[in-house]
Structure formats: C-alpha cells, structure tokens
Scaffold this active site. Structure first.
Site, PDB file in Angstrom:
ATOM      1  N   ASP A   1     -11.730 -39.341  10.441  1.00 19.32           N
ATOM      2  CA  ASP A   1     -11.813 -40.111  11.676  1.00 19.32           C
ATOM      3  C   ASP A   1     -12.630 -39.288  12.663  1.00 19.32           C
ATOM      4  O   ASP A   1     -12.121 -38.395  13.337  1.00 19.32           O
ATOM      5  CB  ASP A   1     -10.409 -40.398  12.219  1.00 19.32           C
ATOM      6  CG  ASP A   1     -10.464 -41.186  13.524  1.00 19.32           C
ATOM      7  OD1 ASP A   1     -11.576 -41.378  14.051  1.00 19.32           O
ATOM      8  OD2 ASP A   1      -9.394 -41.591  14.014  1.00 19.32           O
TER       9      ASP A   1
ATOM     10  N   LYS B   1     -16.623 -44.109  20.259  1.00 17.83           N
ATOM     11  CA  LYS B   1     -16.954 -43.356  21.465  1.00 17.83           C
ATOM     12  C   LYS B   1     -18.466 -43.150  21.646  1.00 17.83           C
ATOM     13  O   LYS B   1     -19.130 -44.059  22.111  1.00 17.83           O
ATOM     14  CB  LYS B   1     -16.133 -42.067  21.513  1.00 17.83           C
ATOM     15  CG  LYS B   1     -14.629 -42.420  21.537  1.00 17.83           C
ATOM     16  CD  LYS B   1     -13.687 -41.318  21.929  1.00 17.83           C
ATOM     17  CE  LYS B   1     -12.310 -41.889  22.236  1.00 17.83           C
ATOM     18  NZ  LYS B   1     -11.288 -41.649  21.245  1.00 17.83           N
TER      19      LYS B   1
ATOM     20  N   TYR C   1      -4.398 -38.988  16.429  1.00 21.78           N
ATOM     21  CA  TYR C   1      -4.387 -40.367  16.892  1.00 21.78           C
ATOM     22  C   TYR C   1      -5.576 -41.086  16.275  1.00 21.78           C
ATOM     23  O   TYR C   1      -6.691 -40.567  16.263  1.00 21.78           O
ATOM     24  CB  TYR C   1      -4.493 -40.408  18.418  1.00 21.78           C
ATOM     25  CG  TYR C   1      -4.590 -41.802  19.001  1.00 21.78           C
ATOM     26  CD1 TYR C   1      -3.497 -42.667  18.969  1.00 21.78           C
ATOM     27  CD2 TYR C   1      -5.767 -42.247  19.594  1.00 21.78           C
ATOM     28  CE1 TYR C   1      -3.582 -43.936  19.512  1.00 21.78           C
ATOM     29  CE2 TYR C   1      -5.859 -43.520  20.142  1.00 21.78           C
ATOM     30  CZ  TYR C   1      -4.763 -44.360  20.106  1.00 21.78           C
ATOM     31  OH  TYR C   1      -4.848 -45.621  20.650  1.00 21.78           O
TER      32      TYR C   1
HETATM   33  C1  LIG Z   1     -10.264 -42.726  20.648  1.00 23.86           C
HETATM   34  C2  LIG Z   1      -9.922 -42.551  19.242  1.00 23.86           C
HETATM   35  C3  LIG Z   1      -9.602 -43.645  18.429  1.00 23.86           C
HETATM   36  C4  LIG Z   1      -9.419 -45.036  18.966  1.00 23.86           C
HETATM   37  O1  LIG Z   1     -10.569 -45.571  19.484  1.00 23.86           O
HETATM   38  P1  LIG Z   1     -10.465 -46.820  20.497  1.00 23.86           P
HETATM   39  O2  LIG Z   1     -11.885 -47.177  20.748  1.00 23.86           O
HETATM   40  O3  LIG Z   1      -9.725 -46.312  21.699  1.00 23.86           O
HETATM   41  O4  LIG Z   1      -9.717 -47.886  19.800  1.00 23.86           O
HETATM   42  C5  LIG Z   1      -9.412 -43.420  17.083  1.00 23.86           C
HETATM   43  N1  LIG Z   1      -9.511 -42.192  16.567  1.00 23.86           N
HETATM   44  C6  LIG Z   1      -9.802 -41.114  17.309  1.00 23.86           C
HETATM   45  C7  LIG Z   1      -9.931 -39.785  16.670  1.00 23.86           C
HETATM   46  C8  LIG Z   1     -10.006 -41.254  18.673  1.00 23.86           C
HETATM   47  O5  LIG Z   1     -10.251 -40.177  19.416  1.00 23.86           O
END
Ligand SMILES: *Cc1c(COP(=O)(O)O)cnc(C)c1O
Length: 457
Positions: A266, A294, A171
């Site tokens: 990511d 995060k 994701y």
């Molecule tokens: C949480 C997450 C996102 C999205 O971040 P948001 O701040 O919720 O938009 C993207 N990539 C990864 C790997 C994530 O865990």
C-alpha cells in the site's frame, strides 16, 4: 554611540517588539473558526468530513483554512502557518502550484467529466508503468480506500483464498476488511476497530505487529493455504513514520512466495512521495500489487492500483473480477496528477525533499534534546515523523509509548507560533518542494520554544 552599540540597541528594541508580538500571538485568535465549527457541528457529524480533522486527539478548535500558497496556509481569522500536513500527503509541490492550476483549468475548460476514455488517462498510466517496474497495468479509482479494497478483491479472486494479513497500526482506508487494528484516525480516537464491521468480516483479517516477521511466519504456519495476500505499508505512515527494519519487506516477499500468497504494497502515502519509484525502489523489494493515491492525484481525488499484466487483466472487462467507478480517471484529477508526476520526474526533486525532511527531523531532535525531551525521529524522502519517546520505534506498540499529553502541549505551542502539524501523535508529516531552507529554519525556531513550553507544561 558606536555603530555596534546602535545595532545592539536597535536589536533590543526589535526583541522587545518580537516578544510583545509573540505574546499577542500566544493568544492565537480562532474566533471565526470557532463560530464556523459551531455551525458545522450542527449539520456535519463532529463538524468534519474526516475524523482526524476535528482535533479530538489534541483538543481545541481546528482552524478553518481558506487559502494556501506554496508551503503556507491561511485560516479564516487571518492567521498563517507553515504547513506540514499538505492535505495529508498529496500536495508535494505545495499549495496552488501554478503548473497544477494551469493544467486543471485547461482540463476543466474541455469538460469536467465524460465517463468515457480520455487521452490523459493513457498518459498517466504510461508514466506510472515507467516509474514502477512492478506495474504493467494500472486502474484508476477515486480514493486510496477504493484502491486497497479493489486490490484485495483482486488478490482473493486470483488466489481463490479468503484471508488477508495486515499489520497493527497500518491504515489502508476505511473499507470493512481493513478497519482492523488500523492506527491513525482510529488510534487517535482510541477505538480498536469500528462498530458496523461485522465480526464475520473482521475474522477474515489476520493481524501481525509491524516489523515482526516471526508473527507473519506463525500466521502462515497456521493458515498458509487460506491467506490470499499480505498487505503492508512499506514505510508505515499512519502510526507516525515507522520505516521497515532491514530484511522485513524481503522476508514478507519470501513468505508470500513460499505460501502462494500475493504481496500488496500500500503505497498510497509513499508512492511518488519517498522516491520516483516508491518505497519498493528504495528497499529493493517487488510487490505483486501496488496501491497508489495521494500524490498521484496532485490534490484532486484520484488513486490507483496496479501490477503485472497477468494479474491486472483478471479485472473486468478483460477478466471476471468486478470493479468500476463513475468518476474514475476524472479529467481534472488526472490533469493535476499528470502535471505533478511530470514535475517530480525532474532530476533532484527527491534529493531536495529528502534533504528538507532530514534537516527538519534532525533539528527537531536537537530542539527537543535542549529542552530535555527525548525524541525519536524518522525521515524518508518527503515524509517524516517524531515520537516523544526515547525509542526505538518499530511497531505500533512502540509508537503508543509516545508522551501524548506532552505532544498536545507541543502541538498547540507550534500552532500558536505559526506551524501547522498533523493534530495527532500517530501521523506522518510531509514536506513539499515549496519548503525551502527559510521555512525549515522558521519551523525550528518555533520548535525550540515550543519544546521548552511543552517541557514546562
Ligand atoms: C491515506 C491512506 C489510505 C486511504 O486513502 P483515502 O484516499 O483516504 O481513502 C490508504 N492507505 C494508506 C497507506 C494511506 O496513507
């Protein structure tokens, strides 16, 4: 009565009380949360501002949380829980960390937003460049979604190519191009992608199974000159916790180099979570671009993307590729992030996080095994995951073999015993520096009973 006997009889009485208390607890009262949810559902779609919060994957009403302190949270009915969600990753120092609160309050007194450059933005950018050698320049945005969205725009702009390749079950936020085979929230809801994402957009996104280099090789063989970037969670954290197999990330690096595509890690979840230098340091593979989120916001909305200067300088205003944000680099978010990163830089933090996550994962495996439930676990730095399935789990197809009805029973049995886990079998769990041996021990006591309850269900 001898002292030993007295002690024994006291302990029987205490056990009786504990059993009664546990029985009372088993009927966890969520009356106020239920009333709030009824109100919420009238004015907010599904009652929540992000889908997985709604407990659709496990059933029941989510506790409405009112406060947190360290490793614990309290709900509207006064129930307290040991928290392994940590706001889905950001709260690596625990709830209401005094240092973060002070930093945010100090920043707020000077102004909550300017839409102009500020000194702390420079400080946090310098700190990120120091932590991650693959980053020479970094741009702040407000969410992980924005970070990945901007990174792929940069990759497409820099290469002049259109296709991107991502992995099933990874994701990367909810931007159109990346809501394809996106694990986690969408997996919990059992929908493959999302209505509203035009087929024409989705067609620009290629997919491969996580940990499957041969599939990536095949995609490059077919579309080599059109692939702008490969985007990957270096440790998949949105289908549970699935580490890369040996050679997978290095293999991606080699394929991208051979075909002139960019490699994007990511690290929105893993950045500053699994090591000071991120998953890229742990596995010794250097991406072209890195997305952070995060933890970098310390519990406030902030995220970032960065890479080598030659690439990043193609972003406006130094280059032609456009990206902007009214609240980007917001002073409160940057203050919270900066304080969080400074604390994480201290010696021993990641050893502590890693130790807590590993002890927890091993303990869970043992508790499950004594209840006759096969469990596959993973723990890296401050993140962990478990699948109710004998394993191995290397891809989303493997993850989906987890016993979902039994996960639901276990989840609720844990909640009733005061342990707050992510309400989905496809989410990673997080420990914070506030999760000490006491919290881990209490969690495992609950888990032993919860696995037995789940086995009987
Ligand atoms: C949480 C997450 C996102 C999205 O971040 P948001 O701040 O919720 O938009 C993207 N990539 C990864 C790997 C994530 O865990």
């Amino acid at each position: 009565m001898t002292r030993a006997k007295r002690r024994a009889s006291r302990s029987v009485a205490a056990n009786g009380r504990a059993t009664k208390k546990a029985a009372a607890k088993r009927g966890l009262s969520l009356a106020r949360s239920e009333a709030l949810m009824a109100r919420a559902e009238r004015v907010i779609p599904g009652g929540v501002n992000s889908p997985v919060r709604a407990y659709r994957g496990v059933g029941g009403t989510p506790p409405f949380l009112v406060s947190g302190k360290g490793a614990r949270v309290r709900d509207a009915d006064g129930n307290t829980y040991i928290d392994y969600v940590g706001s889905w990753g950001p709260l690596i120092l625990g709830h209401c960390d005094p240092g973060v609160l002070r930093a945010v309050a100090r920043a707020a007194r000077s102004g909550t937003s300017f839409g102009a450059p500020t000194e702390r933005e420079v400080e946090i950018a310098e700190l990120i460049c120091e932590a991650l050698p693959s980053i020479e320049q970094v741009r702040f945005v407000s969410s992980g979604t924005e970070a990945t969205m901007s990174a792929i725009r940069l990759a497409r702009g820099a290469t002049g190519r259109k296709l991107i390749l991502k992995f099933d079950g990874c994701y990367h936020g909810h931007t159109d191009a990346l809501l394809v085979g996106a694990g986690s929230g969408v997996a919990t809801l059992g929908i493959p992608g999302s209505p509203g994402v035009p087929e024409e957009f989705a067609r620009l996104t290629l997919q491969a199974p996580f940990n499957d280099l041969a599939a990536v090789e095949a995609a490059f063989a077919e579309h080599g000159r059109e692939i702008a970037c490969v985007l990957v969670e270096p440790i998949a954290g949105n289908m549970g916790c699935v580490p890369p197999l040996p050679g997978f990330l290095a293999g991606l690096r080699a394929l991208c180099d051979r075909h002139g595509a960019l490699l994007i890690f990511d690290e929105v979840m893993t950045g500053f979570r699994v090591a000071w230098g991120g998953a890229q340091l742990l596995y010794g593979v250097t991406p072209d671009l890195t997305c952070l989120g995060k933890v970098v916001g310390g519990g406030l909305p902030a995220a970032a993307y960065g890479g080598k200067r030659a690439l990043m300088s193609q972003m406006a205003p130094s280059g032609p590729i456009y990206q902007a944000g009214t609240l980007s680099g917001n002073p409160l978010a940057v203050a919270a992030g900066l304080e969080t990163l400074r604390r994480l830089r201290r010696r021993g933090t990641y050893e502590r996080l890693d130790g807590a996550a590993r002890t927890l994962a091993a303990g869970l495996r043992e508790c499950a095994s004594s209840a006759g439930i096969p469990l596959t676990t993973a723990a890296v730095g401050g993140m962990f995951g478990f699948f109710l399935h004998p394993g191995p789990v290397a891809s989303f197809d493997d993850a989906k073999k987890s016993d979902l009805p039994r996960f639901r029973a276990f989840f609720h049995a844990m909640l009733e015993r005061g342990v707050y886990l992510a309400p989905s079998a496809f989410e990673a769990g997080f420990v914070s520096l506030a999760h000490g041996p006491r919290e881990i021990r209490a969690t495992l006591v609950a888990a032993e009973r919860a696995f037995r309850a789940a086995a009987a269900s």
